[in-house]
Design a protein around this motif. Structure first.
Motif, PDB file in Angstrom:
ATOM      1  N   HIS A 252     -12.706  -7.300   5.792  1.00 16.98           N
ATOM      2  CA  HIS A 252     -11.284  -6.981   5.774  1.00 16.98           C
ATOM      3  C   HIS A 252     -10.892  -6.213   7.023  1.00 16.98           C
ATOM      4  O   HIS A 252     -11.728  -5.649   7.730  1.00 16.98           O
ATOM      5  CB  HIS A 252     -10.913  -6.188   4.514  1.00 16.98           C
ATOM      6  N   TYR A 573      -2.403  -1.370  -4.469  1.00 12.42           N
ATOM      7  CA  TYR A 573      -3.157  -2.588  -4.171  1.00 12.42           C
ATOM      8  C   TYR A 573      -2.512  -3.359  -3.021  1.00 12.42           C
ATOM      9  O   TYR A 573      -3.204  -3.893  -2.157  1.00 12.42           O
ATOM     10  CB  TYR A 573      -3.228  -3.481  -5.406  1.00 12.42           C
ATOM     11  N   THR A 577      -6.211  -0.875   1.341  1.00 14.65           N
ATOM     12  CA  THR A 577      -7.322  -1.737   1.731  1.00 14.65           C
ATOM     13  C   THR A 577      -8.608  -1.185   1.155  1.00 14.65           C
ATOM     14  O   THR A 577      -8.705  -0.005   0.823  1.00 14.65           O
ATOM     15  CB  THR A 577      -7.477  -1.796   3.263  1.00 14.65           C
ATOM     16  N   GLN A 581      -7.909  -0.462  -2.846  1.00 12.70           N
ATOM     17  CA  GLN A 581      -7.645  -1.645  -3.674  1.00 12.70           C
ATOM     18  C   GLN A 581      -8.594  -1.694  -4.865  1.00 12.70           C
ATOM     19  O   GLN A 581      -8.188  -2.104  -5.963  1.00 12.70           O
ATOM     20  CB  GLN A 581      -7.796  -2.915  -2.835  1.00 12.70           C
ATOM     21  N   ALA A 584      -7.209   0.555  -7.407  1.00 11.69           N
ATOM     22  CA  ALA A 584      -5.991  -0.004  -7.986  1.00 11.69           C
ATOM     23  C   ALA A 584      -6.311  -1.106  -8.999  1.00 11.69           C
ATOM     24  O   ALA A 584      -5.686  -1.180 -10.066  1.00 11.69           O
ATOM     25  CB  ALA A 584      -5.090  -0.546  -6.877  1.00 11.69           C
ATOM     26  N   ILE A 585      -7.280  -1.968  -8.676  1.00 11.17           N
ATOM     27  CA  ILE A 585      -7.618  -3.085  -9.577  1.00 11.17           C
ATOM     28  C   ILE A 585      -8.127  -2.574 -10.919  1.00 11.17           C
ATOM     29  O   ILE A 585      -7.689  -3.025 -11.983  1.00 11.17           O
ATOM     30  CB  ILE A 585      -8.656  -4.007  -8.911  1.00 11.17           C
TER      31      ILE A 585
END
Length: 620
Positions: A252, A573, A577, A581, A584-585
């Motif tokens: 990423h 999210y 990054t 994330q 958040a998930i």
């Protein structure tokens, strides 16, 4: 009748709990150290004699494997521990290194009956599983320099097309976005400026003097090129990681010009660094046969603007036209084989666009000589004033061939000194060409022991959070506390099962923090329900009416609170990054499951115990 669920609701709840338990089960089996053996030339492994040979070699060296099997065109060997795994790799790599990639990995120890129904363990991130972390920086100056060269080539082409030939194009020194065109007179300059302005919206034209134009590449065009370079390199790095046979890689963006590559489970970084950190490609140029090829480097000033000197491995100068016929970006596959003289050659396959370019070019240049130029950027190990490593560009003519007939989508190149070099180049070409050179500016290796330590610490935090909630709920709410804790355990099982089922979801340490947070939210929801029931009882309502009103009125407060948290998690999210994330998930999943268990599961248990009965007192 108040507080009574129909039979189908109980059956549905039991089915959800059973499926959740079933798909969470693989996480209890752990992982086995493994070796993955894949063909280096992208061909599938179907010959079981290779499998038998691997088994015999391991047996001959007294290396015991748990299993060796051929699946998905690769051979996978499982071992009891990492010591045996490393010993097996050392044994096999000496025998198969020329034809096969032998990658260290970790494979889930999930029983076959669970795998048949699609039950797999959660994918663990680098901080939990162990592996290697690379922070790679893109050379943005190179990106802009390539853009400037493209603009120069385009300007030269359009001027020639308009029959303007008496000009000189120069790069303005100490800049990467400015170009100067010198004309023979003012009229030619004005005519050219008017003509070129109608073609280009990504550059700004201005007069320097009576005979010269200055062209500046716009900031918007530069930013677009930067974005393309980052996204293209991310895609290529992901493809290269797949060539290594590494499971669940994370690639990423980081900042404006950097990319993070996380390779969970990998324990040997040598091959990964070699493949990821190398910027290698091929360029096809036409040889300028009108100039004597015996010219040395001191005669460089005698070359025309459209030509340059490159050298072969034996330091023989070859004069090439600067214009690139085709680059490695159009190569979709490359395989190593032998020519009629038993020498290594690489069979190249181009995409349709590249194939059309090659066909048209070779069709119009029959009898001419085409050169294959190998281009690679290497790290010098020397840092500049900004602390960044300096990259050097190495170019080498590896092949010269007379065009005897039009070439299409497939053709072969020769010139490699041995099969090892051919295999290496083939792998790099097959894995894709980076749009700009990159260098590894940070590397961290996380051993599996540290990963296990993080898992244990994370599980301890979850365990203590659950134990604390259990103690509080039982002391304060008694039987209803037991009901809430039952729902809490079901909630945890559902979170694990959903994360195991969802593709692309990886559990990290921040993800564990998200799970702990949602468990506390689930407890908070039950506190709201229980307090509301107690309040209704104090107001003089019957037990059945109090239970009904408690769940009914608390629902709105719980929904409002969870929706607020859900919106926050979704925003995290979208704009976050990596680890953000991950947090958040797990938070989003946890909110959904906590709503289900806190309201519906506890209500079902309460209805089962108290529904439809004459009760004058409850344990709350």
């Amino acid at each position: 009748m108040l507080n009574c669920y129909p039979l189908w609701k109980y059956i549905l709840l039991i089915l959800v709990f059973f499926l959740g338990l079933l798909y969470a089960l693989p996480n209890l089996y752990g992982e086995n150290p493994a070796l993955q053996i894949a063909s280096i030339n992208n061909s599938v492994i179907t010959d079981k004699t290779i499998l038998i040979k691997i088994r015999d070699e391991l047996k001959k060296n007294n290396i015991v494997s748990k299993s060796i099997k051929l699946e998905n065109n690769t051979i996978t060997a499982l071992f009891k521990n990492t010591d045996i795994q490393l010993q097996a790799r050392e044994t096999l790599i000496n025998i198969f290194r020329n034809n096969y990639i032998i990658a260290l990995n970790l494979k889930p120890a999930t029983p076959k009956w669970l795998r048949k129904i699609g039950a797999e363990p959660m994918k663990l991130g680098l901080d939990l599983r162990g592996g290697v972390y690379f922070l790679m920086q893109i050379d943005m100056n190179n990106v802009l320099e390539k853009l400037r060269q493209q603009v120069i080539d385009s300007l030269r082409y359009n001027l020639y097309k308009n029959n303007i030939t008496n000009f000189t194009i120069n790069k303005i020194k100490k800049t990467t976005d400015k170009i100067e065109i010198i004309f023979s007179d003012t009229n030619t300059r004005n005519q050219s400026k008017k003509y070129l302005s109608s073609f280009y919206s990504n550059v700004i034209f201005s007069n320097i003097n009576d005979h010269s134009l200055k062209i500046i590449i716009t900031n918007n065009s530069q930013q677009k090129e930067y974005e393309y370079a980052v996204q293209h390199n991310i895609n290529i790095l992901r493809h290269r990681v797949n060539q290594l046979g590494i499971a669940e890689p994370l690639v990423h963006r980081y900042g404006t010009d950097s990319i993070v590559v996380e390779l969970p489970g990998i324990q040997d970084t040598v091959l990964a660094k070699e493949i990821l950190g190398t910027t290698a490609t091929l360029e096809f140029h036409l040889v300028n046969t009108h100039i004597n090829n015996t010219v040395n480097i001191n005669d460089n000033n005698h070359l025309s603007e459209d030509s340059e000197i490159k050298y072969t491995r034996n330091n023989i100068p070859i004069i090439l036209y600067k214009n690139i016929i085709l680059t490695g970006t159009h190569i979709i596959s490359s395989n190593v084989n032998r020519d009629e003289f038993n020498r290594p050659q690489i069979q190249i396959a181009l995409d349709n666009f590249g194939g059309n370019i090659m066909t048209n070019f070779t069709n119009h240049n029959l009898g001419n000589v085409m050169a294959t130029l190998f281009v690679e950027y290497q790290n010098t190990g020397i840092k500049d004033v900004n602390g960044k490593y300096i990259l050097t560009k190495r170019e080498e003519v590896i092949n010269l061939a007379t065009i005897k007939s039009p070439l299409g989508n497939t053709f072969c190149i020769t010139g490699m000194k041995d099969f090892n070099e051919a295999h290496h180049l083939s792998l790099l070409l097959r894995a894709g060409t980076l749009s700009a050179p990159m260098q590894i500016i940070e590397e961290r290796i996380i051993g599996p022991i540290l990963g296990m330590h993080n898992i244990i610490q994370g599980l301890k935090s979850c365990l203590w959070a659950v134990i604390s909630s259990i103690i509080f709920m039982i002391i304060w709410y008694r039987k209803f506390g037991f009901i809430a804790i039952t729902a809490l355990i079901i909630n945890l099982i559902l979170i694990v099962s959903i994360m195991s089922l969802l593709p692309g979801v990886t559990l990290t340490m921040p993800g564990i923090a998200g799970i702990v947070l949602t468990l506390s939210i689930a407890v908070d929801a039950n506190v709201l329900i229980n307090e509301r029931i107690k309040e209704e009882i104090k107001n003089g309502y019957s037990i059945q009416r109090s239970l009904h009103k408690g769940y009914q009125y608390a629902f709105y407060s719980i929904a409002d609170a969870n929706c607020t948290t859900l919106i926050t998690a979704i925003i995290l999210y979208i704009i976050g990054t990596g680890s953000i994330q991950g947090f958040a998930i797990t938070t989003v999943i946890g909110i959904a499951t906590s709503m289900f268990t806190s309201i519906f599961c506890t209500r079902a248990i309460v209805n089962l115990i108290y529904g439809g009965k004459q009760i004058k007192k409850i344990s709350i």
